[in-house]
Design a protein around this motif. Structure first.
Motif, PDB file in Angstrom:
ATOM      1  N   LYS A   1       0.845  -1.211   0.000  1.00 43.98           N
ATOM      2  CA  LYS A   1       0.000   0.000   0.000  1.00 43.98           C
ATOM      3  C   LYS A   1       0.878   1.259   0.000  1.00 43.98           C
ATOM      4  O   LYS A   1       0.649   2.198  -0.765  1.00 43.98           O
ATOM      5  N   THR A   2       1.911   1.269   0.836  1.00 46.31           N
ATOM      6  CA  THR A   2       2.775   2.451   0.958  1.00 46.31           C
ATOM      7  C   THR A   2       3.482   2.771  -0.352  1.00 46.31           C
ATOM      8  O   THR A   2       3.569   3.932  -0.756  1.00 46.31           O
ATOM      9  N   TRP A   3       4.003   1.742  -1.013  1.00 48.03           N
ATOM     10  CA  TRP A   3       4.823   1.977  -2.198  1.00 48.03           C
ATOM     11  C   TRP A   3       4.058   1.799  -3.495  1.00 48.03           C
ATOM     12  O   TRP A   3       4.652   1.853  -4.583  1.00 48.03           O
ATOM     13  N   GLY A   4       2.754   1.603  -3.418  1.00 49.35           N
ATOM     14  CA  GLY A   4       1.903   1.531  -4.601  1.00 49.35           C
ATOM     15  C   GLY A   4       2.294   0.438  -5.564  1.00 49.35           C
ATOM     16  O   GLY A   4       2.226   0.629  -6.785  1.00 49.35           O
TER      17      GLY A   4
ATOM     18  N   ARG B   1       5.244   7.202   2.839  1.00 48.42           N
ATOM     19  CA  ARG B   1       6.600   6.855   2.371  1.00 48.42           C
ATOM     20  C   ARG B   1       7.678   7.484   3.259  1.00 48.42           C
ATOM     21  O   ARG B   1       8.674   6.838   3.579  1.00 48.42           O
TER      22      ARG B   1
ATOM     23  N   ASN C   1       6.424  -8.577  -5.375  1.00 47.85           N
ATOM     24  CA  ASN C   1       6.144  -7.733  -4.214  1.00 47.85           C
ATOM     25  C   ASN C   1       6.708  -8.353  -2.941  1.00 47.85           C
ATOM     26  O   ASN C   1       7.230  -7.662  -2.067  1.00 47.85           O
TER      27      ASN C   1
END
Lengths: 83, 200
Positions: free
Chosen positions: A79-82, B108, B189
């Motif tokens: 979620k943070t880094w898309g 971020r 991921n």
């Protein structure tokens, strides 16, 4: 040391309501938070303690701890880094 | 076998068992707490995984750590852990309140702020305290060039076995891996997250 490792997490269960995402509930008593820290977190400290005692190598513990943190943090990371 | 013999003659081991049983008794009064899950965790993390770790390190050559902690050093460590527990309760939120709110609002930037806080509290501060008070070096904290070399040699089996065991446990039994089991995240991921988990 595993007991100390577990007990260090007890204030988080009391003040940060960290038990809400575990099997403890959001508002435990002090005694329950201490008992939960010993019954769950101190146990995982044994595993890491054995690895340290047998290797004395911090670099061997880093990837193992990373493996333990991977799935619990994956959702936030994506979620943070898309990704 | 010598390791097991010394374990069963260690009074602290029996003290820990009594504490554990007492903790289960206290928690058994709570409706949310599952004693079966706690016992499964005990069997996996307290018995099976340590046994696996012991077997995977039979041929491991432990690094040489120069220091052997004295009583005052252990007391200092205990005091630091107690201080750390207070920090874990209040510290991160207090630090966040002092930082520019733009930083905290951005996930971020907050990621790196959190990383910085962890490195400071879990690595830099204890190293600083022990270096100043008892002349510990980075090497005494387990950061040794030999450690990196042994990762590709006698310590490789334990890293692979322990990492795979933990990943398998979390994947098949952990609630946090449910989205992955349902195919919501691709392998790339996971590898990226693993890289950052290693550095944080």
């Amino acid at each position: 040391m595993s007991i100390i490792f577990g007990l260090a997490h007890a204030p988080g269960f009391i003040f940060r309501h960290a038990g809400a995402v575990e099997g403890l509930g959001a508002n435990p008593t002090v005694l329950d938070a201490i008992a939960y820290s010993i019954a769950t977190l101190a146990i995982s400290g044994v595993f890491f303690g054995i690895i340290w005692a047998r290797t004395k190598n911090l670099f061997a513990l880093v990837p193992v701890h990373a493996a333990a943190d991977l799935f619990p943090n994956l959702s936030d990371f994506v979620k943070t880094w898309g990704l | 076998m010598k390791t097991f013999r010394s374990l069963f003659t260690n009074p602290w081991f029996f003290f820990a068992i009594v504490l554990y049983i007492g903790s289960l008794f206290v928690l058994s009064r709570r409706a949310e707490f599952s004693i079966n899950e706690a016992l499964i965790e005990l069997i996996i993390f307290g018995i099976a995984f340590p046994l696996l770790a012991w077997l995977a390190t039979i041929r491991a050559r432990p690094l040489i750590v120069r220091v052997h902690p004295t009583g005052p050093e252990m007391l200092a460590l205990l005091a630091y852990v107690l201080a750390l527990s207070v920090y874990l309760a209040f510290g991160p939120q207090a630090i966040d309140s002092w930082l520019p709110q733009d930083w905290i609002a951005s996930d971020r930037i907050k990621f790196f702020v959190t990383l910085g806080k962890k490195l400071l509290v879990f690595v830099a501060l204890p190293l600083g305290i022990f270096a100043l008070a008892w002349r510990y070096s980075v090497r005494d904290f387990g950061f040794q060039r030999d450690g990196l070399r042994e990762l590709g040699r006698t310590h490789l089996p334990i890293v692979l076995v322990a990492s795979c065991a933990v990943l398998a446990f979390n994947y098949f039994l952990g609630g946090a891996a449910a989205p992955l089991r349902e195919g919501k995240f691709p392998l790339f991921n996971c590898l990226l997250a693993f890289h950052f988990a290693s550095s944080g």
